[in-house]
Design an enzyme around this catalytic site. Structure first.
Site, short mmCIF file in Angstrom:
data_model
loop_
_atom_site.label_atom_id
_atom_site.label_comp_id
_atom_site.label_asym_id
_atom_site.label_seq_id
_atom_site.Cartn_x
_atom_site.Cartn_y
_atom_site.Cartn_z
N SER A 565 0.68 -0.99 0.02
CA SER A 565 -0.26 0.26 0.01
C SER A 565 0.53 1.28 -0.24
O SER A 565 1.77 1.88 -0.77
CB SER A 565 -1.15 0.15 1.33
OG SER A 565 -1.75 1.28 0.83
N ASP A 651 -9.62 -3.72 -5.54
CA ASP A 651 -9.50 -3.02 -4.92
C ASP A 651 -9.80 -1.53 -4.67
O ASP A 651 -9.31 -0.44 -5.59
CB ASP A 651 -7.84 -2.67 -4.57
CG ASP A 651 -7.21 -2.29 -3.32
OD1 ASP A 651 -7.70 -1.26 -2.50
OD2 ASP A 651 -5.41 -2.34 -3.49
N HIS A 685 -8.08 -4.79 -1.43
CA HIS A 685 -7.22 -4.28 -0.52
C HIS A 685 -6.12 -5.31 -0.49
O HIS A 685 -5.55 -5.31 -0.04
CB HIS A 685 -7.33 -2.55 -0.11
CG HIS A 685 -6.35 -1.72 0.35
ND1 HIS A 685 -5.16 -1.06 -0.67
CD2 HIS A 685 -5.44 -1.82 1.33
CE1 HIS A 685 -4.63 -1.29 -0.18
NE2 HIS A 685 -4.39 -1.18 1.57
#
Length: 713
Positions: A565, A651, A685
């Site tokens: 991320s 995501d 995600h």
């Protein structure tokens, strides 16, 4: 790109002696260049792979599938290793198990896992006294068990499943729960009558995480998101009613998100709005759910953050006004502008959160790069809990029972498995309720953990947490995996991991670089790694990598970097900044197209993110600064190490297109590699949702890493 052209194009240019096995290498897919020009502050930005942002385009999907096929072919030789690692994780995990029960009114609630089942089963038993029921060693069901919710049943027929809201009504008769079958974190809200076990007809689409019941269980409050995936509205739903739900609050400032929760005392509802730097809270008596929320304190003031809880005739308040590391105090319920201090500000101690119970407060804090807990009595006197290990993570678990006389807490280190304790407030004693089982004869003494300090380019001392097998020497011979994050004041504290043992037992050193931008060393640590200080995050990581080599814990040809991320942004940045320092880079859901994303206010979360990264759309200095480090913008014609990017199609936080575009540009503009892209086509995600699926995914990443070290068994 079309299906016919998938698989055609440039072959990766791999320098002689590159780390990693290239046996069976095939031609990678090529993303056709379709230059898109965007003008910003007099600068013409050329984006040749912007077309990959369109998930509705069949050519994009075909390209992602071609990339998956290429990655599979390039890692075909690792299948036996992947299977071995998966089996190791599985053998070490007690698959049939119970969590420690938590008191909620007249019930003890807990989760149960079963061998062969992907998801937890949520259960409860009637309470008989204040002592939690005894747990069996084999994880068998407790006597009188009532199954509240079986995630495995809900997930049947779906490739992905995630549970959002999970909240009991105050009387314990109804459960509100949210389900997501795509991975886009937009949940369908349902209600289950626990007296019959049947779901009610009520159903609400597009709900976000979190929610709160009214005191009488007649109303449930929830939040929804806008097109930019920003939680912006709070609604009131009347159970069993055909009436439309009522909008009770809307956050119109695009920098803010909002949510709602019930105080632990179950006396007040809190409607909160937050940006990255500012907070605002409204409150409403939980027994007056159709009333109007009242603004707390002085309302919204830029740069002032606060959180509140309720205790007796006062609100407990944690805020940062003239106190960067926060100060704790209270206001009377009748006058929320009158603040009395309980725990003062300290330059060396960051107060992170507080939970109010009937007889005490539990404060979560951090000092010198480690977490801690302080117990504060209602008069303000306090004491800190003490722990012996050189590295550890401890946090209150903040159980829902307001009248609890003990505090449930979680403890772990890099060698000590996750443990659940009850801390007796009056007797100041810790009682171990359960330590996570690690099967196969795990011995913590067979491993070592250390805290190192690297010197950053500006002289700042940056902490590093490391763990290795006890017989691994710091003589420069060991391979090392260095993990980093460094954003949002999020700390990557020392933690225990069963999958990590598959690295350690093969002689790999595992290290966490606690770089600036995180919160490990207090608020200043965060401020020094955001906005126009963001590059400190990247140079800190490189300094940590250098220190691992200089201190003998690794060597440049055996050091692999990993992050996800915002930590994926870190991976992309250090790949450009110091490619020769690393033998490989694993970037999970990486935020590598950061400039283009933060320039586009129509994309999810962009405007909210301006307080973290700056606003390059309206500020030329921010634009120039971000352009100077954005990974996608700065790929160079130099030798890069092998890079694995892992992403998910659904995501909503970091779009799949970011690593897809980055990989395409690396292939076209850079040397080295190979550059691999792996896209989960049914996930969000957090990757794949079931625990066995998640183990397979982690086994893939670890096998790829071990291959770079030449460890293929």
């Amino acid at each position: 790109m079309t299906p016919e052209t998938a698989g055609q194009g440039l072959v990766d240019r791999v320098p002689a002696g590159a780390v990693g096995s290239l046996i069976g290498m095939q031609t990678p897919p090529t993303a056709n260049r379709h230059d898109t020009v965007r003008e910003h502050h007099g600068d013409a930005v050329v984006d040749p792979y912007a077309w990959l942002e369109n998930a509705e385009n069949s050519e994009t999907i075909d390209y992602l599938k071609a990339e998956n096929a290429y990655t599979e072919s390039m890692t075909e030789h690792l299948k036996p290793l992947r299977e071995s690692i998966f089996d190791e994780i599985k053998r070490r995990t007690q698959e049939t198990d119970l969590s420690v029960p938590v008191r909620k009114g007249d019930w003890w609630t807990y989760n149960r896992t079963m061998e062969g089942k992907q998801y937890p089963i949520h259960c409860r038993v009637k309470a008989n006294g204040d002592t939690p029921p005894e747990l069996s060693e084999n994880g068998s069901p407790l006597p009188g068990e009532e199954i509240v919710l079986d995630q495995n049943v809900l997930a049947e027929g779906h490739d992905f499943f995630s549970l959002g809201v999970y909240d009991f009504s105050v009387d314990g008769n109804v459960l509100a729960y949210g389900v997501d079958f795509a991975g886009n974190e937009r949940f369908t809200l349902r209600f289950r009558d626990l007296r019959t076990g049947d779901d009610l007809s009520d159903s609400v689409l597009g709900v976000f995480y979190g929610g709160a019941w009214s005191a009488d269980g007649e109303y449930f409050f929830y939040s929804t998101v806008d097109d930019a995936w920003r939680p912006h509205q709070v609604w009131r739903h009347r159970l069993g009613s055909s009436e439309d739900d009522v909008l009770v609050f809307e956050e119109t400032d695009e920098r803010f998100w909002c949510g709602v929760e019930l105080s632990r005392s179950e006396k007040y509802l809190f409607c909160e709005s937050h940006s990255k730097i500012t907070s605002e809270v409204r409150f409403l008596a939980a027994d007056d759910p159709t009333g109007e929320f009242v603004l707390f304190g002085h309302g919204r003031r830029t740069g002032i953050e606060l959180s509140i809880d309720h205790q007796g005739d006062r609100f407990i308040v944690l805020h940062n006004e003239d106190a960067p590391n926060f100060v704790l105090g209270y206001t009377p319920v009748t006058d929320t502008t009158a603040f009395t201090e309980l725990v003062p500000h300290r330059d060396d101690t960051r107060l992170e959160s507080v939970a109010a119970f009937d007889g005490y407060l539990a404060v979560s804090l951090r000092r010198n790069g480690l977490t801690g807990i302080r117990i504060v009595d209602n008069a303000g006197a306090g004491h800190d809990l003490a722990f012996d290990e050189v590295l550890y993570s401890v946090s209150p678990m903040f159980g829902p029972e307001y009248h609890a006389t003990s505090l449930r807490l979680s403890y772990q280190s890099m060698v000590s498995p996750d443990s659940v304790y009850d801390y007796d407030i009056a007797g100041r004693e810790l009682l171990l309720r359960k330590q996570k089982a690690v099967l196969g004869g795990y011995d913590p003494a067979a491993y070592q953990q250390h805290r190192l300090w690297a010197t950053a380019s500006d002289g700042t001392q940056v902490p590093i947490s490391i763990v290795a097998r006890a017989d691994v020497a710091a003589d420069g011979s060991a391979p090392c995996l260095l993990y980093g994050y460094g954003s949002y004041e999020t700390s990557i504290d020392p933690y225990f991991s069963i999958p990590r043992l598959s690295l350690l037992d093969r002689g790999v050193v595992y290290a966490i670089a606690h770089v600036r931008g995180g919160g490990e060393m207090g608020r200043h640590w965060y401020e020094d790694g955001k906005l126009l200080n963001k590059k400190n995050t990247f140079t800190d990581f490189v300094s940590c990598a250098d220190h691992m080599v200089e201190s003998g814990w690794s060597a440049p040809d055996k050091l692999v970097a990993r992050g996800g991320s915002a930590g994926g942004l870190l991976m992309g940045a250090v790949a450009n900044l110091a490619p020769s320092r690393f033998a490989g880079i694993c970037a999970q859901v990486p935020f590598v197209d950061s400039l283009n994303t933060i320039l586009d206010p129509t994309k999810p979360l962009t405007v909210i993110e301006w307080d973290e990264w700056g606003d390059p759309l309206h500020d030329a200095d921010v634009y120039a600064y971000m352009k100077s480090y954005a990974p996608y913008e700065n790929v160079a014609d130099v030798a890069y190490p092998p890079i694995l990017s892992v992403t998910s199609l659904n995501d909503t936080r970091v779009g799949f297109h970011e690593p897809a575009k980055w990989t395409a540009r690396l292939r076209h503009d850079a040397q080295g590699g190979p550059f691999l892209l792996k896209t989960e086509m049914e996930a969000g995600h957090g990757g794949r949702s079931g625990r066995y699926d998640a183990w397979h995914e982690e086994a893939f990443n670890l096998a790829w890493t071990l291959d770079l070290y030449g460890l293929r068994e």
